[in-house]
Design an enzyme around this catalytic site. Structure first.
Site, PDB file in Angstrom:
ATOM      1  N   GLU A   1       0.847  -1.331  -0.017  1.00  0.00           N
ATOM      2  CA  GLU A   1      -0.007  -0.163  -0.006  1.00  0.00           C
ATOM      3  C   GLU A   1       0.743   1.277  -0.036  1.00  0.00           C
ATOM      4  O   GLU A   1       0.583   2.223  -0.720  1.00  0.00           O
ATOM      5  CB  GLU A   1      -0.930   0.081   1.125  1.00  0.00           C
ATOM      6  CG  GLU A   1      -2.149  -0.954   1.254  1.00  0.00           C
ATOM      7  CD  GLU A   1      -2.916  -0.803   0.080  1.00  0.00           C
ATOM      8  OE1 GLU A   1      -3.116   0.324  -0.820  1.00  0.00           O
ATOM      9  OE2 GLU A   1      -3.888  -1.731  -0.331  1.00  0.00           O
TER      10      GLU A   1
ATOM     11  N   TYR B   1      -6.574   6.140   4.202  1.00  0.00           N
ATOM     12  CA  TYR B   1      -6.917   5.081   3.213  1.00  0.00           C
ATOM     13  C   TYR B   1      -6.187   4.007   3.494  1.00  0.00           C
ATOM     14  O   TYR B   1      -6.532   2.718   3.424  1.00  0.00           O
ATOM     15  CB  TYR B   1      -6.465   5.649   1.647  1.00  0.00           C
ATOM     16  CG  TYR B   1      -6.081   4.674   0.716  1.00  0.00           C
ATOM     17  CD1 TYR B   1      -7.013   3.963   0.156  1.00  0.00           C
ATOM     18  CD2 TYR B   1      -4.872   3.979   0.690  1.00  0.00           C
ATOM     19  CE1 TYR B   1      -7.127   2.814  -0.759  1.00  0.00           C
ATOM     20  CE2 TYR B   1      -4.729   3.012  -0.245  1.00  0.00           C
ATOM     21  CZ  TYR B   1      -5.829   2.213  -0.718  1.00  0.00           C
ATOM     22  OH  TYR B   1      -5.689   1.267  -1.517  1.00  0.00           O
TER      23      TYR B   1
ATOM     24  N   ASP C   1     -10.385   4.843  -3.162  1.00  0.00           N
ATOM     25  CA  ASP C   1      -9.186   5.563  -3.604  1.00  0.00           C
ATOM     26  C   ASP C   1      -9.546   6.223  -4.923  1.00  0.00           C
ATOM     27  O   ASP C   1     -10.792   6.228  -5.010  1.00  0.00           O
ATOM     28  CB  ASP C   1      -7.931   4.313  -3.960  1.00  0.00           C
ATOM     29  CG  ASP C   1      -8.513   3.479  -5.107  1.00  0.00           C
ATOM     30  OD1 ASP C   1      -9.656   3.433  -5.341  1.00  0.00           O
ATOM     31  OD2 ASP C   1      -7.530   2.777  -5.754  1.00  0.00           O
TER      32      ASP C   1
ATOM     33  N   CYS D   1     -13.134   1.422 -15.769  1.00  0.00           N
ATOM     34  CA  CYS D   1     -13.593   2.440 -15.893  1.00  0.00           C
ATOM     35  C   CYS D   1     -12.377   3.570 -15.707  1.00  0.00           C
ATOM     36  O   CYS D   1     -12.587   4.248 -14.718  1.00  0.00           O
ATOM     37  CB  CYS D   1     -14.675   2.533 -14.738  1.00  0.00           C
ATOM     38  SG  CYS D   1     -15.722   4.026 -14.753  1.00  0.00           S
TER      39      CYS D   1
ATOM     40  N   CYS E   1     -16.558   0.847 -21.654  1.00  0.00           N
ATOM     41  CA  CYS E   1     -18.005   0.650 -21.291  1.00  0.00           C
ATOM     42  C   CYS E   1     -18.646  -0.590 -21.676  1.00  0.00           C
ATOM     43  O   CYS E   1     -19.260  -1.210 -21.090  1.00  0.00           O
ATOM     44  CB  CYS E   1     -18.821   1.738 -21.562  1.00  0.00           C
ATOM     45  SG  CYS E   1     -18.454   3.215 -21.122  1.00  0.00           S
TER      46      CYS E   1
ATOM     47  N   CYS F   1     -17.921  -3.351 -19.134  1.00  0.00           N
ATOM     48  CA  CYS F   1     -18.245  -2.643 -17.859  1.00  0.00           C
ATOM     49  C   CYS F   1     -19.532  -3.599 -17.372  1.00  0.00           C
ATOM     50  O   CYS F   1     -20.397  -3.684 -17.808  1.00  0.00           O
ATOM     51  CB  CYS F   1     -18.344  -1.550 -17.575  1.00  0.00           C
ATOM     52  SG  CYS F   1     -18.692  -0.742 -15.986  1.00  0.00           S
TER      53      CYS F   1
ATOM     54  N   CYS G   1     -25.311   2.238 -15.299  1.00  0.00           N
ATOM     55  CA  CYS G   1     -24.718   3.431 -15.038  1.00  0.00           C
ATOM     56  C   CYS G   1     -25.092   4.957 -15.253  1.00  0.00           C
ATOM     57  O   CYS G   1     -25.716   4.814 -16.395  1.00  0.00           O
ATOM     58  CB  CYS G   1     -23.327   3.268 -16.015  1.00  0.00           C
ATOM     59  SG  CYS G   1     -22.050   4.654 -15.856  1.00  0.00           S
TER      60      CYS G   1
END
Length: 287
Positions: A35, A118, A136, A190, A197, A200, A206
């Site tokens: 991280e 985070y 995030d 995305c 798209c 997705c 959406c």
């Protein structure tokens, strides 16, 4: 009602990339290191450095036992090298306060050096399976488009956690998978400039797509200045010299790094102020 979370979780299990921190047996320390490294650094640059790091320092105590300059040296080209200092300081704190075990409580994680909201939530969720919303840039973009009908998420705010919390499944394993799935969806489908798209799982519901992909005119996060010719570039050049040498680098040697003396001196002073360089007999070294 459309099962937003269930759709994302099912897509994630079928499409997720095979990344080291997602494999069975990956340690909480490994998750914490990953991280730190993934902040503002692409995955493909992190993976080899992460593997080297965990081979050399498989536990927080191993890293805490060496000078912080060794962490800066091993950071190499990951960028934002203060992250290496903070990670070393976190390893020292984990060793001294937590018996060498990465804590799983968000508040205990937040009390460690260099760990923000985070990272604390990501470690608690991904390393220990606790139910926490993780947010995030990728997740903020997916929510902005799929839920809010906006092309971009705008600057970060405290509302982001509430928006993710509202979507998060109650079941702990599903919540962890949903966090990871939203992140993955934003990272590979995305995406910011050319969203895919057609691939997705949320395309049919959406809000941004249904509205005809309206342009975004709202507030934006500040854009970072160009790297070429910046003080950041000079700092990087100086740090590269310090990493390459195991003895003090003299001021004369540093003159060859960058021609503008005022900018060079300013960058060096900044490195010293940040604890990334220290004055030593005859020159400068890593801490």
């Amino acid at each position: 009602m459309h099962d937003f979370a269930g759709t994302v979780v099912a897509w994630y299990h079928a499409n997720r990339r095979d990344l080291p921190w997602r494999r069975d047996g990956f340690t909480p320390w490994g998750t914490l290191v990953s991280e730190f490294m993934l902040q503002q650094t692409p995955v493909n640059r992190v993976i080899p450095r992460l593997e080297e790091w965990l081979t050399r320092w498989p536990t927080p105590a191993d890293l805490a036992a060496v000078p912080p300059g060794e962490a800066v040296r091993a950071w190499q080209s990951l960028g934002y090298p203060r992250r290496a200092l903070w990670l070393h300081a976190a390893a020292v704190a984990i060793t001294e306060r937590h018996g060498g075990v990465v804590p799983e409580d968000v508040d205990a994680l937040l009390a460690l050096p260099g760990i923000g909201d985070y990272t604390a939530r990501a470690v608690a969720a991904f390393a220990y399976g606790h139910r926490h919303p993780v947010v995030d840039t990728n997740i903020r973009r997916v929510i902005a488009r799929a839920v809010d009908g906006q092309a971009e998420p705008g600057p970060p705010s405290k509302r982001d956690l509430a928006a993710m919390e509202a979507l998060l499944p109650e079941d702990r394993p599903a919540a962890a998978a949903f966090n990871a799935g939203m992140m993955e969806l934003g990272a590979i489908v995305c995406v910011a400039r050319t969203p895919r798209c057609d691939a997705c799982p949320l395309a049919d519901t959406c809000a941004w797509r249904q509205a005809g992909y309206p342009a975004y005119y709202g507030p934006r996060k500040a854009v970072q200045k160009k790297y070429e010719g910046s003080d950041r570039q000079v700092r990087g050049r100086i740090l590269a010299e310090l990493r390459a040498s195991h003895m003090p680098v003299t001021a004369t040697e540093l003159e060859a790094v960058w021609p503008d003396a005022a900018q060079r001196d300013r960058a060096l002073a900044g490195l010293v102020a940040d604890g990334l360089a220290v004055a030593a007999e005859g020159g400068y070294t890593l801490p």
